[in-house]
Design a protein around this motif. Structure first.
Motif, short mmCIF file in Angstrom:
data_model
loop_
_atom_site.label_atom_id
_atom_site.label_comp_id
_atom_site.label_asym_id
_atom_site.label_seq_id
_atom_site.Cartn_x
_atom_site.Cartn_y
_atom_site.Cartn_z
N GLY A 582 0.82 -1.21 0.00
CA GLY A 582 0.00 0.00 0.00
C GLY A 582 0.85 1.25 0.00
O GLY A 582 2.00 1.25 -0.46
N ASP A 583 0.28 2.36 0.54
CA ASP A 583 1.01 3.63 0.56
C ASP A 583 2.18 3.56 1.55
O ASP A 583 2.01 3.15 2.70
CB ASP A 583 0.06 4.76 0.97
CG ASP A 583 -0.95 5.06 -0.13
OD1 ASP A 583 -0.57 4.92 -1.31
OD2 ASP A 583 -2.09 5.41 0.19
N ILE A 584 3.35 3.98 1.06
CA ILE A 584 4.56 3.99 1.87
C ILE A 584 4.98 5.44 2.07
O ILE A 584 5.05 6.22 1.11
CB ILE A 584 5.69 3.19 1.21
CG1 ILE A 584 5.26 1.72 1.06
CG2 ILE A 584 6.97 3.27 2.02
CD1 ILE A 584 6.28 0.86 0.36
N SER A 585 5.26 5.81 3.31
CA SER A 585 5.58 7.20 3.63
C SER A 585 6.88 7.63 2.95
O SER A 585 7.85 6.86 2.89
CB SER A 585 5.73 7.35 5.14
OG SER A 585 6.27 8.62 5.47
N PRO A 586 6.92 8.88 2.46
CA PRO A 586 8.17 9.41 1.91
C PRO A 586 9.31 9.39 2.93
O PRO A 586 10.48 9.27 2.56
CB PRO A 586 7.81 10.83 1.50
CG PRO A 586 6.34 10.80 1.30
CD PRO A 586 5.80 9.82 2.29
#
Length: 803
Positions: A582-586
């Motif tokens: 899923g979304d991975i933090s910068p």
């Protein structure tokens, strides 16, 4: 009255004839030896011809010597010579001498010359006693048996010695020695045998009329002497011509040999006869001092000499000993050769020193790193496996895995030559602190490994790691080597693994943890590290493929002017949606991208996508893009930025790149040059996260910034933290003083916005104004007519005035 021959030498001998007999004997002996040596050089039928000539010459010489000496004896009573026995004595001398000479030349029989010489001595005895039997005299001849035996023995010994001496070597001394021994054999036998003779005159015995008178015998002897002299002269002429030919042959061979690069020796058995200049130079002594020297003086290895002289035509590798005792590796090859008319051996000597050094160098290169001279990976692997195999008792084995921090930036900033210098410096500094038995190897790139055997306490490995970190911090005059730091991972055998692969893998895992924990430190392997490190590496792998898989996207956050409340632009922010995670933090993937180097490709994609999107807007809003320090120091950054603006058609003044102050301190001059080139393109430059880094006022003065961005951590505290409020006011005042607009990040409440409005902040950005979202969510701002705040583009004087 009885006549003793030796008693009447003084008054019953003609000394001139005695001298002539001796001269004939010497001349015949010289001719015999010379002709025999010439016969030895011949082959086939010619050898038989020269043996016959030598036999006739020697036989006539023996016979002439005897009868001239007999003619010199005048007993004063009637005498004569039996013709048949006289001729028989001559034939006996010729035949037996020929047999002895033939035996002496039998090939490969070292006893042949001795036995042949004895046979020649037998011919002398047979001729003498047949000659004495031919002597007819008016008297009774008596013999002393003892002297008869003595004459035969003396003649045999001297004759057996004469031929081996005369056939030995090539010098004149051997020829002369052999001729003198043969002369002594003839003369000693004759005079000893004559001493055995006693004559009792007896008138009743008459000399037969058929006997050959002394006068006729004199004629016969004279003819024989002429033949002897002629043969002797012919032998001398042949010998002189042969010697000249041999000298010319030797000279030609020597010239050819000296022209050879390889060393050459001509040997007679194990004795050196001649050498060329190449071998003399290789041995380090004059060529003349090697002649006559035995092979063992040059090549001390007895087994190697035996293989060489065995004539197997195989190359023999051995050592050449110099006069000073030093040795050189050489290669020998033996071939048979005819030298000076005799079989010899020629030995070719090839210097292996250069080849040995080349082999050693190749072996060294195969096991060492060419740049740092450290052992390479294969050498290290062999050593660690050996140490593991030898591990016993309570001792352990430590493996330290080193990786230089930000080494790629050194290459990018200073070039690969500087990078090589850094690697060499690391190698020299670290090896200087290693103890005996410890080994450092370069595994590749900027990766190193250290093997630490005989570890009784893991803390020993930790202390070594600390020593290495301190050694790399040593002061140095060059900027690139002053910035050296490394991260170290440590694994212990057998606790962390009992084979090479496991140890290196676990040390690498510990190294990765050291880098994650802030670099320039060391970590021991722990079992819990494995999962986290594998996860991080999987992310690194997937991140490299994110662009190709279309997993990256940009979201945009609005930026507004505080006074006009009008839109000024957007900040483009990168997002990664992993297909499985899923979304991975910068905050997670950006550091990974910077460490792995994939940030360059990702950063180019971000700038291109943001510029392409901004170029499609109807409103002339700005787009701000964050630029990593890795991108900033990329030598192609400005050119690629320019090409992107040309390809997308975006006006340079609408693009704003954001640089953190941390990125500037790594190489002040290079960063300044890059930013000036960016400024020359017309692109705006903002200092991002001001207040969280070095916050150097000199940087604000030196670099061509167009905007200052206050970090959101200060804005969120302005209502509750007076110090934060004071810092924000100071930054706003600094911006006004320098004529730089200030944008405040992280504005989330109306109170925060009011504070910034009261303090005359230029622009704001945060959740209060709009959360980061896909650009389609802001289409009403980018494509409809609206008031755009051009305050960032306005001259700073009005703001200063309003303040």
């Amino acid at each position: 009255m009885m006549l003793k021959v030796y008693n009447c030498i003084a008054d019953a001998h003609d000394f001139s004839l005695v001298g002539l007999a001796a001269f004939i004997c010497v001349l015949a002996s010289l001719a015999a030896i010379n002709l025999l040596r010439h016969a030895r050089k011949s082959t086939g039928r010619m050898r038989l011809v020269w043996i016959a000539v030598s036999a006739i010459s020697t036989g006539f010489g023996i016979w002439a010597t005897h009868f001239i000496a007999m003619l010199a004896f005048t007993p004063g009573i009637p005498s004569g010579y039996n013709i048949a026995l006289t001729i028989l004595s001559l034939l006996a001398a010729i035949l037996l001498t020929g047999a002895g000479l033939s035996v002496s030349l039998i090939p490969n029989w070292r006893h042949g010359p001795w036995i042949g010489g004895a046979i020649v001595a037998g011919g002398i005895a047979a001729m003498h006693y047949l000659g004495m039997a031919a002597f007819e005299i008016a008297g009774i001849v008596l013999w002393d048996p003892t002297l008869v035996v003595a004459s035969i023995v003396i003649g045999a010994v001297l004759g057996a010695t004469a031929l081996p001496v005369g056939l030995h070597g090539t010098d004149q001394k051997w020829k002369i020695g052999g001729a003198l021994l043969l002369t002594l054999a003839i003369c000693s036998h004759h005079f000893t045998a004559m001493a055995a003779v006693s004559i009792i005159p007896y008138a009743a015995i008459e000399v037969p009329l058929s006997t050959l008178p002394a006068g006729w015998l004199a004629v016969a002897v004279a003819c024989a002497s002429v033949v002897i002299i002629a043969l002797g002269l012919a032998a001398i002429v042949l010998d002189v011509r042969d010697e000249r030919r041999s000298e010319l042959e030797v000279d030609r061979m020597r010239e050819l040999a000296n022209a050879s690069v390889e060393g050459l020796l001509v040997c007679d058995g194990e004795t050196i006869v001649s050498v060329n200049t190449s071998f003399a130079h290789l041995a380090g002594v004059p060529a003349s001092t090697l002649v006559g020297v035995r092979l063992e003086n040059c090549f001390p290895d007895k087994a190697a000499r035996a293989r060489l002289l065995a004539g197997s035509n195989q190359v023999v590798e051995t050592a050449l000993r110099h006069s000073d005792g030093s040795i050189t590796a050489v290669e020998l090859l033996l071939r048979p050769i005819i030298f000076s008319g005799r079989p010899h051996q020629v030995v070719a000597v090839r210097d292996l020193q250069a080849r040995k050094e080349a082999e050693q160098h190749i072996h060294y290169l195969a096991h060492h790193d060419a740049l740092t001279s450290l052992p390479n990976r294969s050498n290290f692997n062999a050593r660690i496996e050996q140490e593991i195999a030898d591990l016993a008792g309570s001792e352990s084995l430590a493996v330290l895995y080193l990786d230089l921090d930000r080494f790629k930036e050194v290459n990018d900033l200073f070039g690969h030559a500087a990078g090589d210098t850094v690697l060499q410096t690391v190698a020299s500094r670290v090896t200087a602190v290693l103890a005996e038995g410890q080994m450092m190897a370069r595994l590749g790139g900027d990766e190193f490994a250290i093997l630490m055997p005989r570890v009784t306490d893991p803390e020993q490995a930790g202390r070594l790691a600390e020593t290495i970190l301190e050694a790399l911090h040593a002061a140095n005059d060059t900027l690139e080597t002053n910035s050296i730091s490394t991260s170290i991972g440590i694994a212990i055998c057998p606790d962390d693994g009992i084979d090479r692969e496991a140890l290196l893998s676990h040390a690498d895992t510990a190294l990765y943890r050291a880098k994650t924990d802030g670099r320039n430190t060391y970590r021991f392997f722990e079992a819990s590290m494995g999962t986290a490190i594998r996860e991080r590496r999987m992310l690194e792998h997937d991140l490299r493929l994110a662009i190709a898989r279309n997993e990256l996207r940009l979201v945009y956050q609005p930026q507004k002017g505080v006074r006009s409340q009008a839109m000024t632009g957007f900040e483009a922010l990168l997002r990664w949606k992993h297909p499985a995670r899923g979304d991975i933090s910068p905050a997670v993937f950006i550091p990974i991208a910077e460490e792995s180097g994939s940030i360059l490709e990702i950063g180019d994609w971000v700038i291109q996508a943001a510029c392409r999107e901004a170029a499609s807007w109807e409103q002339p809003l700005t787009v701000a893009v964050n630029v990593s320090a890795v991108q900033l120091y990329n030598p192609d950054f400005v050119q690629q930025l320019h090409q992107t603006l040309l390809d997308t058609g975006l006006s340079p003044k609408r693009l704003e790149i954001e640089i953190t102050e941390t990125a500037l301190v790594r190489d002040f001059n290079r960063a300044l040059t890059t930013l000036r080139l960016v400024k020359a393109l017309g692109v705006r430059i903002a200092m991002d996260d001001f207040g969280t880094g070095y916050s150097s006022l000199s940087n604000l003065r030196a670099f061509p910034f167009d905007k200052i961005k206050i970090d959101g951590s200060f804005i969120r505290s302005v209502n509750s933290n007076s110090q934060a409020a004071t810092i924000v006011r100071a930054v706003l005042g600094l911006g006004r003083g320098l004529g730089l607009p200030v944008l405040a990040e992280g504005v989330e409440t109306d109170a925060e916005l009011q504070f910034l409005r009261d303090e005359a902040c230029d622009e704001v950005q945060g959740y209060l104004l709009g959360r980061p979202a896909a650009i389609n969510n802001f289409r009403h701002l980018t494509h409809r007519e609206m008031v755009v705040d051009d305050a960032p583009e306005a001259a700073p004087a009005p703001r200063a005035k309003s303040a």
